[in-house]
Design an enzyme around this catalytic site. Structure first.
Site, PDB file in Angstrom:
ATOM      1  N   ASN A   6      50.648  51.050  39.682  1.00 50.19           N
ATOM      2  CA  ASN A   6      50.264  49.869  38.899  1.00 50.19           C
ATOM      3  C   ASN A   6      48.809  49.524  39.220  1.00 50.19           C
ATOM      4  O   ASN A   6      48.470  49.247  40.378  1.00 50.19           O
ATOM      5  CB  ASN A   6      51.204  48.708  39.272  1.00 50.19           C
ATOM      6  CG  ASN A   6      50.882  47.440  38.515  1.00 50.19           C
ATOM      7  OD1 ASN A   6      49.717  47.073  38.359  1.00 50.19           O
ATOM      8  ND2 ASN A   6      51.906  46.754  38.048  1.00 50.19           N
ATOM      9  N   HIS A   9      45.451  45.263  39.316  1.00 45.36           N
ATOM     10  CA  HIS A   9      44.478  44.506  40.110  1.00 45.36           C
ATOM     11  C   HIS A   9      43.073  45.102  40.070  1.00 45.36           C
ATOM     12  O   HIS A   9      42.114  44.465  40.522  1.00 45.36           O
ATOM     13  CB  HIS A   9      44.981  44.308  41.534  1.00 45.36           C
ATOM     14  CG  HIS A   9      46.197  43.420  41.545  1.00 45.36           C
ATOM     15  ND1 HIS A   9      46.280  42.287  40.768  1.00 45.36           N
ATOM     16  CD2 HIS A   9      47.380  43.512  42.181  1.00 45.36           C
ATOM     17  CE1 HIS A   9      47.457  41.718  40.951  1.00 45.36           C
ATOM     18  NE2 HIS A   9      48.143  42.446  41.797  1.00 45.36           N
ATOM     19  N   ARG A  17      34.665  38.808  37.609  1.00 47.30           N
ATOM     20  CA  ARG A  17      33.232  38.745  37.356  1.00 47.30           C
ATOM     21  C   ARG A  17      32.867  38.754  35.870  1.00 47.30           C
ATOM     22  O   ARG A  17      31.939  38.091  35.437  1.00 47.30           O
ATOM     23  CB  ARG A  17      32.552  39.925  38.070  1.00 47.30           C
ATOM     24  CG  ARG A  17      31.101  40.149  37.747  1.00 47.30           C
ATOM     25  CD  ARG A  17      30.209  38.994  38.191  1.00 47.30           C
ATOM     26  NE  ARG A  17      30.139  38.868  39.622  1.00 47.30           N
ATOM     27  CZ  ARG A  17      29.200  39.419  40.390  1.00 47.30           C
ATOM     28  NH1 ARG A  17      28.225  40.107  39.836  1.00 47.30           N
ATOM     29  NH2 ARG A  17      29.228  39.262  41.690  1.00 47.30           N
ATOM     30  N   HIS A  49      50.365  45.958  33.197  1.00 44.90           N
ATOM     31  CA  HIS A  49      51.051  44.793  32.654  1.00 44.90           C
ATOM     32  C   HIS A  49      50.058  44.041  31.779  1.00 44.90           C
ATOM     33  O   HIS A  49      49.094  43.477  32.280  1.00 44.90           O
ATOM     34  CB  HIS A  49      51.525  43.913  33.825  1.00 44.90           C
ATOM     35  CG  HIS A  49      52.378  42.750  33.429  1.00 44.90           C
ATOM     36  ND1 HIS A  49      53.002  41.954  34.349  1.00 44.90           N
ATOM     37  CD2 HIS A  49      52.708  42.238  32.217  1.00 44.90           C
ATOM     38  CE1 HIS A  49      53.696  41.006  33.724  1.00 44.90           C
ATOM     39  NE2 HIS A  49      53.520  41.157  32.431  1.00 44.90           N
ATOM     40  N   ARG A  51      49.621  40.948  30.148  1.00 46.20           N
ATOM     41  CA  ARG A  51      50.266  39.636  30.185  1.00 46.20           C
ATOM     42  C   ARG A  51      49.873  38.818  28.968  1.00 46.20           C
ATOM     43  O   ARG A  51      48.813  39.017  28.379  1.00 46.20           O
ATOM     44  CB  ARG A  51      49.865  38.880  31.464  1.00 46.20           C
ATOM     45  CG  ARG A  51      50.336  39.557  32.738  1.00 46.20           C
ATOM     46  CD  ARG A  51      50.028  38.685  33.943  1.00 46.20           C
ATOM     47  NE  ARG A  51      50.899  37.540  33.993  1.00 46.20           N
ATOM     48  CZ  ARG A  51      51.940  37.421  34.810  1.00 46.20           C
ATOM     49  NH1 ARG A  51      52.214  38.371  35.683  1.00 46.20           N
ATOM     50  NH2 ARG A  51      52.700  36.350  34.780  1.00 46.20           N
ATOM     51  N   ARG A  55      45.319  37.853  31.664  1.00 44.00           N
ATOM     52  CA  ARG A  55      44.518  37.473  32.837  1.00 44.00           C
ATOM     53  C   ARG A  55      43.902  38.670  33.537  1.00 44.00           C
ATOM     54  O   ARG A  55      42.895  38.543  34.209  1.00 44.00           O
ATOM     55  CB  ARG A  55      45.346  36.660  33.827  1.00 44.00           C
ATOM     56  CG  ARG A  55      46.312  37.472  34.645  1.00 44.00           C
ATOM     57  CD  ARG A  55      47.006  36.639  35.679  1.00 44.00           C
ATOM     58  NE  ARG A  55      47.816  35.616  35.053  1.00 44.00           N
ATOM     59  CZ  ARG A  55      48.897  35.082  35.628  1.00 44.00           C
ATOM     60  NH1 ARG A  55      49.242  35.442  36.845  1.00 44.00           N
ATOM     61  NH2 ARG A  55      49.608  34.178  35.020  1.00 44.00           N
ATOM     62  N   GLU A  76      54.254  47.276  31.205  1.00 48.06           N
ATOM     63  CA  GLU A  76      55.079  46.119  31.550  1.00 48.06           C
ATOM     64  C   GLU A  76      54.722  45.012  30.584  1.00 48.06           C
ATOM     65  O   GLU A  76      53.524  44.758  30.345  1.00 48.06           O
ATOM     66  CB  GLU A  76      54.753  45.627  32.960  1.00 48.06           C
ATOM     67  CG  GLU A  76      55.324  46.469  34.052  1.00 48.06           C
ATOM     68  CD  GLU A  76      54.969  45.895  35.414  1.00 48.06           C
ATOM     69  OE1 GLU A  76      54.468  44.750  35.500  1.00 48.06           O
ATOM     70  OE2 GLU A  76      55.158  46.597  36.396  1.00 48.06           O
ATOM     71  N   THR A 106      52.293  36.419  40.039  1.00 45.64           N
ATOM     72  CA  THR A 106      52.762  37.753  39.661  1.00 45.64           C
ATOM     73  C   THR A 106      54.162  37.570  39.097  1.00 45.64           C
ATOM     74  O   THR A 106      54.570  36.441  38.804  1.00 45.64           O
ATOM     75  CB  THR A 106      52.714  38.712  40.874  1.00 45.64           C
ATOM     76  OG1 THR A 106      53.217  39.988  40.469  1.00 45.64           O
ATOM     77  CG2 THR A 106      53.537  38.185  42.048  1.00 45.64           C
ATOM     78  N   THR A 107      54.888  38.668  38.917  1.00 50.19           N
ATOM     79  CA  THR A 107      56.214  38.541  38.319  1.00 50.19           C
ATOM     80  C   THR A 107      57.200  38.045  39.366  1.00 50.19           C
ATOM     81  O   THR A 107      57.519  38.748  40.310  1.00 50.19           O
ATOM     82  CB  THR A 107      56.662  39.913  37.773  1.00 50.19           C
ATOM     83  OG1 THR A 107      55.604  40.451  36.998  1.00 50.19           O
ATOM     84  CG2 THR A 107      57.890  39.779  36.909  1.00 50.19           C
ATOM     85  N   GLU A 157      64.721  48.555  36.643  1.00 51.97           N
ATOM     86  CA  GLU A 157      63.856  48.528  37.823  1.00 51.97           C
ATOM     87  C   GLU A 157      64.332  47.361  38.673  1.00 51.97           C
ATOM     88  O   GLU A 157      64.310  46.210  38.224  1.00 51.97           O
ATOM     89  CB  GLU A 157      62.385  48.355  37.432  1.00 51.97           C
ATOM     90  CG  GLU A 157      61.483  48.317  38.661  1.00 51.97           C
ATOM     91  CD  GLU A 157      60.005  48.380  38.322  1.00 51.97           C
ATOM     92  OE1 GLU A 157      59.623  49.047  37.334  1.00 51.97           O
ATOM     93  OE2 GLU A 157      59.221  47.741  39.053  1.00 51.97           O
ATOM     94  N   HIS A 196      57.919  46.087  43.390  1.00 52.51           N
ATOM     95  CA  HIS A 196      57.370  44.788  43.795  1.00 52.51           C
ATOM     96  C   HIS A 196      57.340  44.660  45.319  1.00 52.51           C
ATOM     97  O   HIS A 196      58.372  44.664  45.972  1.00 52.51           O
ATOM     98  CB  HIS A 196      58.121  43.589  43.204  1.00 52.51           C
ATOM     99  CG  HIS A 196      57.291  42.343  43.250  1.00 52.51           C
ATOM    100  ND1 HIS A 196      56.590  41.869  42.162  1.00 52.51           N
ATOM    101  CD2 HIS A 196      57.012  41.532  44.278  1.00 52.51           C
ATOM    102  CE1 HIS A 196      55.921  40.791  42.523  1.00 52.51           C
ATOM    103  NE2 HIS A 196      56.151  40.565  43.804  1.00 52.51           N
ATOM    104  N   GLY A 197      56.123  44.547  45.826  1.00 55.54           N
ATOM    105  CA  GLY A 197      55.942  44.295  47.258  1.00 55.54           C
ATOM    106  C   GLY A 197      56.207  45.487  48.153  1.00 55.54           C
ATOM    107  O   GLY A 197      56.304  45.335  49.373  1.00 55.54           O
ATOM    108  N   GLY A 218      51.747  48.715  43.306  1.00 52.87           N
ATOM    109  CA  GLY A 218      50.417  48.339  42.859  1.00 52.87           C
ATOM    110  C   GLY A 218      49.570  47.670  43.913  1.00 52.87           C
ATOM    111  O   GLY A 218      48.640  48.245  44.470  1.00 52.87           O
ATOM    112  N   HIS A 219      49.937  46.424  44.244  1.00 57.09           N
ATOM    113  CA  HIS A 219      49.071  45.575  45.065  1.00 57.09           C
ATOM    114  C   HIS A 219      48.597  46.264  46.342  1.00 57.09           C
ATOM    115  O   HIS A 219      47.409  46.257  46.669  1.00 57.09           O
ATOM    116  CB  HIS A 219      49.816  44.278  45.399  1.00 57.09           C
ATOM    117  CG  HIS A 219      48.961  43.263  46.066  1.00 57.09           C
ATOM    118  ND1 HIS A 219      48.443  42.169  45.407  1.00 57.09           N
ATOM    119  CD2 HIS A 219      48.485  43.205  47.330  1.00 57.09           C
ATOM    120  CE1 HIS A 219      47.694  41.480  46.251  1.00 57.09           C
ATOM    121  NE2 HIS A 219      47.716  42.080  47.426  1.00 57.09           N
TER     122      HIS A 219
END
Ligand code: PXP
Length: 246
Positions: A6, A9, A17, A49, A51, A55, A76, A106-107, A157, A196-197, A218-219
């Site tokens: 993912n 980010h 920026r 994703h 959104r 964002r 997503e 986040t989700t 998922e 996630h996480g 992702g993160h």
């Protein structure tokens, strides 16, 4: 085990920026370059994703990744008519339906498939007819797994957010919940993913969850890339400065 990367980010950083400057010639980092870097690292698919509030990922990012990157694309998205329209034009290989509340960072939590079954059944049918394989991002709960199978989704998922945010007994209980949900999903004929996480520090514990075929991460990859890359980036700038006469 497949790895879906993912890259949301990367777009978060660019938007911090350049948000008001769509298509600016100097905008960085590039989302497609990030997808190429993930491909080089061995990613099996690229997840992004788009959104409702745009964002981080913009429509043009998804279109560019779809056009330029020779990897399956997993979109997503929130379960809305506007996003359905977008997905039918983009034609990603996979769509993961997620809950979306504009104010969340986040989700948070999984999709309430059981509570929105009829609406989601129509959405899954339309996405499937459009050529995308659909998964439902759900909490590891029996009711949600059964609902996902009942509405005709081929994949789920499982949300590993609570797993990743807890420790000790709570973590063990959540791992057991994930394992039970994964077994049920498999018994019902669903393909089982998790996301996630997930981090290097908790990855091994997920081997207790049976039938997982894909992790979406992702993160932590973007966070880690800052440190695997920052020394080289500073060195490159120092060398560029030193190579000029001032
Ligand atoms: N899977 C889904 C459905 C998500 O919404 C997210 C977060 O965007 C992820 C996986 C990846 O989570 P993380 O960024 O914490 O690795």
């Amino acid at each position: 085990m497949l790895l879906g990367v993912n890259i949301d980010h990367v777009a978060t950083l660019r938007q911090a920026r350049y948000a008001g400057m769509p298509g600016a010639h100097n905008a960085e980092p590039s989302v497609t370059a990030a997808a190429r870097a993930a491909l080089e690292g061995g990613a099996d698919s690229i997840t992004l994703h788009v959104r409702e509030d745009r964002r981080h990922m913009q429509d043009a990012d998804a279109q560019a990744v779809r056009r330029e990157i020779p990897l399956p694309l997993n979109l997503e998205m929130g379960a809305t008519p506007a996003m359905l329209d977008f997905a039918l034009r983009l034609r990603p290989d996979y769509v993961c339906l997620v809950p979306e509340r504009r104010q969340e960072v986040t989700t948070e939590g999984g999709l309430d498939v059981a509570g929105r079954a009829e609406e989601l059944r129509t959405l899954v049918a339309a996405l499937t007819a459009g050529g995308s394989r659909v998964s439902m991002f759900i909490d590891p709960e029996e009711e949600q797994v059964r609902a996902a199978a009942a509405i005709g989704a081929p994949m789920v998922e499982l949300h590993t957010g609570r797993f990743s945010n807890t420790l000790g007994d709570e973590r063990r209980a959540e791992t057991a919940r994930l394992a039970t949900a994964a077994q049920l999903a498999h018994n019902l004929g669903l393909e089982v993913h998790a996301g996630h996480g997930i981090q290097l520090s908790n990855l091994a514990e997920l081997t207790a969850v049976p039938h997982l075929t894909e992790l979406n991460i992702g993160h932590t990859l973007i966070a880690r890339a800052v440190f695997t890359g920052l020394t080289a980036a500073v060195r490159e700038m120092k060398e560029a400065i030193a190579s000029l006469s001032w």
